[in-house]
Design an enzyme around this catalytic site. Structure first.
Site, short mmCIF file in Angstrom:
data_model
loop_
_atom_site.label_atom_id
_atom_site.label_comp_id
_atom_site.label_asym_id
_atom_site.label_seq_id
_atom_site.Cartn_x
_atom_site.Cartn_y
_atom_site.Cartn_z
N HIS A 13 -0.44 9.30 68.22
CA HIS A 13 -1.66 9.86 66.41
C HIS A 13 -2.61 9.49 66.83
CE1 HIS A 13 -3.14 5.70 64.51
NE2 HIS A 13 -1.64 5.34 64.98
N ASP A 35 -5.89 9.85 65.02
CA ASP A 35 -6.56 9.24 63.69
C ASP A 35 -6.54 8.26 63.43
OD1 ASP A 35 -3.57 9.36 63.13
OD2 ASP A 35 -4.33 9.06 60.97
N GLU A 42 -1.37 9.54 60.84
CA GLU A 42 -0.38 9.30 60.60
C GLU A 42 -1.22 7.74 59.80
OE1 GLU A 42 1.37 4.69 61.17
OE2 GLU A 42 -0.97 5.62 61.74
N GLU A 43 -1.87 7.66 59.88
CA GLU A 43 -2.78 6.37 58.96
C GLU A 43 -2.88 6.47 57.10
OE1 GLU A 43 -3.24 3.48 59.85
OE2 GLU A 43 -3.70 4.21 62.45
N ASP A 70 3.03 2.36 69.04
CA ASP A 70 2.53 2.48 67.92
C ASP A 70 2.45 0.79 67.20
OD1 ASP A 70 0.56 2.67 66.10
OD2 ASP A 70 1.28 3.55 64.63
N HIS A 108 -6.93 -1.98 63.74
CA HIS A 108 -7.64 -1.81 62.33
C HIS A 108 -8.88 -2.80 62.07
CE1 HIS A 108 -4.02 0.38 60.29
NE2 HIS A 108 -4.54 0.46 61.79
#
Ligand SMILES: [Zn+2]
Length: 409
Positions: free
Chosen positions: A94, A96, A162-163, A189, A384
């Site tokens: 992904h 994003d 995705e997030e 991921d 994150h």
């Protein structure tokens, strides 16, 4: 023989991989929900990189989104044709990222000013999900440099959103029937630092908000009101007990091996100690093993609420904040799992274990559609977090495993 040539070519490309990662980190791709303008700028750069590598075909499957300046959320697929063109190895990453969070916590470098330190690339998105994205591109580049045709077509898929739930990303692509049950689908991921964990399953997730309404009054005369806080606590404790008793199963392929039912956030109710609250809000985070029916659990939660309403005279509203029902796990004997295990052993000399986790990735949507998919990468799991990084060593490991998957008979 062939694979050792590929491995040394990937090692040789280490610096290029690092530079491309840093170039991409400098172009943020944040969702409109978090005040960003989406993935379009990063996608432009990515297409340029893919063109330079020389993929056989590049497709766009953008989704319309009026909230971003470009009015679209980009999804890109790049194919590198193999000997058997009908057989596809998909590597889905992904574009994003999540926002940087509190900037003062970024002590190594600013989130979008990447640097290399101690063999690691620091910057927002470096691990999640740029490491595997760049590794997938360079797995193809290494094969191209060596003029090796892969056994099957390698199709790299770069998705948006995705997030924030994947509506404009992988869900949009799955609706277009681009993937087939016989395809090999890898979603890099998540994983472990040594590459020893292949995720084939996940738990159902339920996030609930419970609001209990009674009647506020002075604490010296509780009989004049109805204490919402007491009813809420009793209800929460009852649920805690009932759910654990009803769903005791252990599945050691999961970590933790049990379903979890946690009372979590409680909202502030009254301002003073001497006030009986008339309103009380608490939350539950439930992660239920896929062998159980999460809808049934929800039914129990609602019926226990009814019981407490009848017993106490308070009102209890149960609101669903998130509900992700776990799809059927990918069979540990599925071809993608067997091949990936083999590729990990040959590339990294690691014996990988197959198991489940508590959270969601793009793989869940494939499984929902009956397509076996696995999650795997070599990561320290700093996604994150402030000072997010990816190890250059891991970039190399991921690329080796992807290339090996492409050339395995
Ligand atoms: Zn991710």
């Amino acid at each position: 023989m062939e694979s050792s040539k590929v491995f040394s070519e990937i090692e040789r490309l280490k610096t290029d991989m690092t530079n491309v990662s840093m170039e991409l980190i400098r172009i943020p791709a944040i969702a409109p929900e978090n005040g960003g303008d989406g993935e379009s700028k990063r996608a432009e750069k990515l297409v340029q990189i893919l063109n330079d590598v020389g993929f056989d075909k590049i497709e766009r499957h953008d989704a319309t989104d009026e909230r971003v300046p470009s009015k679209k959320r980009p999804n890109i697929i790049a194919h590198f044709l193999g000997e058997r063109t009908h057989e596809k190895l998909w590597i889905v990453t992904h574009m994003d990222i999540v926002p940087p969070g509190e900037e003062s916590l970024w002590t190594v470098t600013k989130p979008f000013e990447p640097i290399v330190k101690d063999g690691r690339i620091f910057g927002r998105g470096s691990e999640d999900d740029l490491q595997s994205m760049v590794a997938s591109i360079f797995a193809v580049k290494a094969l191209k440099n060596l003029k090796i045709t892969p056994k099957r077509t390698v199709s790299l898929c770069f998705v948006a959103d995705e997030e924030q739930g994947s509506t404009y990303g992988i869900k949009h692509l799955i609706k277009k029937h681009l993937f087939k049950p016989e395809d090999l689908v890898v979603v890099p991921d998540g994983g472990r630092g040594d590459g020893s964990f292949i995720e084939n399953a996940e738990k159902s997730i339920l996030w609930l908000k419970m609001r209990t309404v009674g009647k506020q009054t002075h604490a010296s005369r509780p009989g004049d009101g109805l204490n919402a806080s007491r009813v809420a606590m009793q209800y929460a404790l009852a649920l805690d007990k009932i759910l654990h008793k009803k769903y005791p199963a252990k599945d050691n392929s999961f970590d933790p091996p049990v379903s979890t039912f946690e009372p979590t956030k409680r909202e502030k109710n009254v301002d003073a100690v001497n006030i009986v609250p008339g309103d009380d809000i608490n939350h539950f985070d439930l992660r239920i093993l896929p062998q159980y029916d999460a809808e049934e659990a929800l039914g129990i939660i609602r019926s226990v609420a009814k019981e407490f309403e009848n017993k106490t005279g308070a009102r209890i509203e149960v609101e669903i904040l998130q509900e992700t029902i776990a799809p059927k796990p990918t069979d540990p004997k599925a071809r993608v799992v067997v091949m990936l295990k083999d590729a990990i052993r040959k590339s990294l000399n690691v014996r990988a274990k197959v198991g489940g986790i508590g959270g969601g990735t793009c793989a869940a949507y494939f499984r929902q559609g009956g397509i076996p998919a696995v999650v795997w990468s070599t990561v320290d799991e700093v996604a994150h977090q402030p000072n997010e990084y990816s190890r250059i060593e891991n970039l190399v490991s991921d690329a080796k495993v992807f290339a090996n998957l492409a050339i395995q008979p």
